[in-house]
Motif scaffolding. Structure first.
Motif, PDB file in Angstrom:
ATOM      1  N   ARG A   1      61.407  48.308  44.920  1.00 18.06           N
ATOM      2  CA  ARG A   1      60.206  49.157  44.870  1.00 18.06           C
ATOM      3  C   ARG A   1      59.833  49.651  46.252  1.00 18.06           C
ATOM      4  O   ARG A   1      59.776  48.913  47.202  1.00 18.06           O
ATOM      5  N   LYS A   2      59.603  50.908  46.332  1.00 18.68           N
ATOM      6  CA  LYS A   2      59.071  51.473  47.570  1.00 18.68           C
ATOM      7  C   LYS A   2      58.276  52.704  47.182  1.00 18.68           C
ATOM      8  O   LYS A   2      58.382  53.183  46.050  1.00 18.68           O
ATOM      9  N   SER A   3      57.488  53.213  48.089  1.00 19.71           N
ATOM     10  CA  SER A   3      56.731  54.421  47.780  1.00 19.71           C
ATOM     11  C   SER A   3      57.685  55.603  47.724  1.00 19.71           C
ATOM     12  O   SER A   3      58.374  55.901  48.706  1.00 19.71           O
ATOM     13  N   VAL A   4      57.724  56.253  46.576  1.00 22.82           N
ATOM     14  CA  VAL A   4      58.590  57.416  46.390  1.00 22.82           C
ATOM     15  C   VAL A   4      57.705  58.652  46.322  1.00 22.82           C
ATOM     16  O   VAL A   4      56.755  58.699  45.535  1.00 22.82           O
TER      17      VAL A   4
ATOM     18  N   GLY B   1      45.127  67.085  48.695  1.00 21.12           N
ATOM     19  CA  GLY B   1      46.260  67.963  48.962  1.00 21.12           C
ATOM     20  C   GLY B   1      47.617  67.276  49.045  1.00 21.12           C
ATOM     21  O   GLY B   1      48.576  67.882  49.539  1.00 21.12           O
ATOM     22  N   GLN B   2      47.710  66.054  48.569  1.00 22.48           N
ATOM     23  CA  GLN B   2      49.018  65.366  48.599  1.00 22.48           C
ATOM     24  C   GLN B   2      49.924  66.017  47.548  1.00 22.48           C
ATOM     25  O   GLN B   2      49.820  65.744  46.351  1.00 22.48           O
ATOM     26  N   ARG B   3      50.815  66.879  48.017  1.00 27.02           N
ATOM     27  CA  ARG B   3      51.536  67.773  47.103  1.00 27.02           C
ATOM     28  C   ARG B   3      52.442  67.053  46.123  1.00 27.02           C
ATOM     29  O   ARG B   3      52.666  67.503  45.007  1.00 27.02           O
ATOM     30  N   PHE B   4      52.984  65.922  46.557  1.00 25.82           N
ATOM     31  CA  PHE B   4      53.927  65.226  45.673  1.00 25.82           C
ATOM     32  C   PHE B   4      53.251  64.731  44.389  1.00 25.82           C
ATOM     33  O   PHE B   4      53.917  64.454  43.397  1.00 25.82           O
ATOM     34  N   VAL B   5      51.933  64.638  44.413  1.00 26.96           N
ATOM     35  CA  VAL B   5      51.206  64.217  43.203  1.00 26.96           C
ATOM     36  C   VAL B   5      51.498  65.210  42.065  1.00 26.96           C
ATOM     37  O   VAL B   5      51.662  64.837  40.905  1.00 26.96           O
TER      38      VAL B   5
ATOM     39  N   ILE C   1      48.197  55.816  45.073  1.00 23.35           N
ATOM     40  CA  ILE C   1      47.353  56.834  45.694  1.00 23.35           C
ATOM     41  C   ILE C   1      45.921  56.297  45.762  1.00 23.35           C
ATOM     42  O   ILE C   1      45.262  56.139  44.730  1.00 23.35           O
ATOM     43  N   GLY C   2      45.503  56.010  46.989  1.00 23.03           N
ATOM     44  CA  GLY C   2      44.118  55.584  47.199  1.00 23.03           C
ATOM     45  C   GLY C   2      43.304  56.691  47.844  1.00 23.03           C
ATOM     46  O   GLY C   2      42.068  56.653  47.821  1.00 23.03           O
ATOM     47  N   ALA C   3      44.011  57.647  48.421  1.00 20.87           N
ATOM     48  CA  ALA C   3      43.324  58.755  49.099  1.00 20.87           C
ATOM     49  C   ALA C   3      43.007  59.845  48.078  1.00 20.87           C
ATOM     50  O   ALA C   3      43.775  60.797  47.893  1.00 20.87           O
ATOM     51  N   PHE C   4      41.921  59.650  47.369  1.00 20.42           N
ATOM     52  CA  PHE C   4      41.451  60.676  46.427  1.00 20.42           C
ATOM     53  C   PHE C   4      39.934  60.578  46.326  1.00 20.42           C
ATOM     54  O   PHE C   4      39.340  59.530  46.623  1.00 20.42           O
TER      55      PHE C   4
ATOM     56  N   LYS D   1      65.545  47.453  53.845  1.00 15.47           N
ATOM     57  CA  LYS D   1      64.693  46.657  54.737  1.00 15.47           C
ATOM     58  C   LYS D   1      63.348  47.359  54.883  1.00 15.47           C
ATOM     59  O   LYS D   1      63.275  48.549  55.152  1.00 15.47           O
ATOM     60  N   LYS D   2      62.287  46.599  54.671  1.00 17.13           N
ATOM     61  CA  LYS D   2      60.957  47.188  54.732  1.00 17.13           C
ATOM     62  C   LYS D   2      60.298  46.876  56.073  1.00 17.13           C
ATOM     63  O   LYS D   2      60.486  45.783  56.602  1.00 17.13           O
ATOM     64  N   PRO D   3      59.558  47.824  56.605  1.00 21.20           N
ATOM     65  CA  PRO D   3      58.820  47.518  57.840  1.00 21.20           C
ATOM     66  C   PRO D   3      57.638  46.611  57.521  1.00 21.20           C
ATOM     67  O   PRO D   3      56.594  47.062  57.057  1.00 21.20           O
ATOM     68  N   ARG D   4      57.846  45.348  57.697  1.00 21.65           N
ATOM     69  CA  ARG D   4      56.803  44.380  57.353  1.00 21.65           C
ATOM     70  C   ARG D   4      56.631  43.370  58.483  1.00 21.65           C
ATOM     71  O   ARG D   4      57.568  43.102  59.238  1.00 21.65           O
ATOM     72  N   LYS D   5      55.441  42.793  58.562  1.00 14.40           N
ATOM     73  CA  LYS D   5      55.205  41.706  59.512  1.00 14.40           C
ATOM     74  C   LYS D   5      56.152  40.551  59.192  1.00 14.40           C
ATOM     75  O   LYS D   5      56.559  40.388  58.037  1.00 14.40           O
TER      76      LYS D   5
END
Ligand code: FMN
Length: 173
Positions: free
Chosen positions: A11-14, A66-70, A120-123, A157-161
């Protein structure tokens, strides 16, 4: 058959989707993972609105700043809390936690099927409610885009702490 951690890694943000639609059956299978999610007191005070209508999706782009991929996603699922005033003994509003769990179940169930998602939290809350006909006393906790990804989902590989940075034994560190 994928094991749980394979799905977590996959799973990753697509944000780039093909035009392939997602069938009703597949969406129902994905939503079953939300239906079975745990919730505080097992209240299950939630609704999941599946948006596939092109016009509504286009309107959601504006609602989502304006997040176009939505608008490119095959479907957008709105996770709606239907009872927002219950705060748990720990001071945390239950509906935020409940909806987060259910929506992540959706993301993981989708990933298992090779379907990409993005939280999507930016709405804008009020505009989302108005567009989707959500009653005033409810809360749209999150939107999630779903679609078949342009590039196949593969574990990466995910950029994670590091574990050392986040793990404490016995007491806060
Ligand atoms: C609550 C929440 C809100 C998010 N909102 C957005 C958003 O509005 N737009 C977006 O493109 N990504 C959004 N994301 C995706 C995060 O940026 C992403 O999950 C994070 O960078 C980690 O990347 P990964 O999902 O590929 O592992 C959100 C994620 C979460 C958990």
């Amino acid at each position: 058959m994928l094991m749980f951690m394979d799905i977590v890694r996959k799973r990753k943000s697509v944000r780039n989707y093909t035009d392939t639609p997602i069938s009703d059956e597949t969406l129902r299978e994905i939503l079953e993972a939300a239906r079975l999610a745990p919730s505080a007191k097992n209240l299950q005070e939630w609704k999941f609105i599946v948006v596939r209508d092109e016009q509504t999706k286009r309107a959601l782009v504006e609602v989502a700043k304006g997040q176009r991929f939505v608008g490119d996603a095959a479907a957008v699922i709105a996770g709606v809390a239907t009872y927002t005033t219950y705060t748990m003994t720990n001071g945390v509003p239950a509906c935020h936690v409940d909806l987060a769990i259910a929506m992540e179940h959706i993301a993981l169930a989708a990933a298992e099927k090779g379907i990409g998602t993005c939280w999507i939290g930016a709405f804008y809350q009020e505009r989302a409610k108005e567009l989707l006909g959500v009653p005033d006393d409810c809360l749209v906790v999150a939107l999630m885009t779903l679609g078949y990804p342009e590039e196949e989902l593969v574990p990466e590989k995910k950029p994670r702490k590091s574990m050392e940075e986040i793990l404490c034994w016995e007491r806060y560190c």
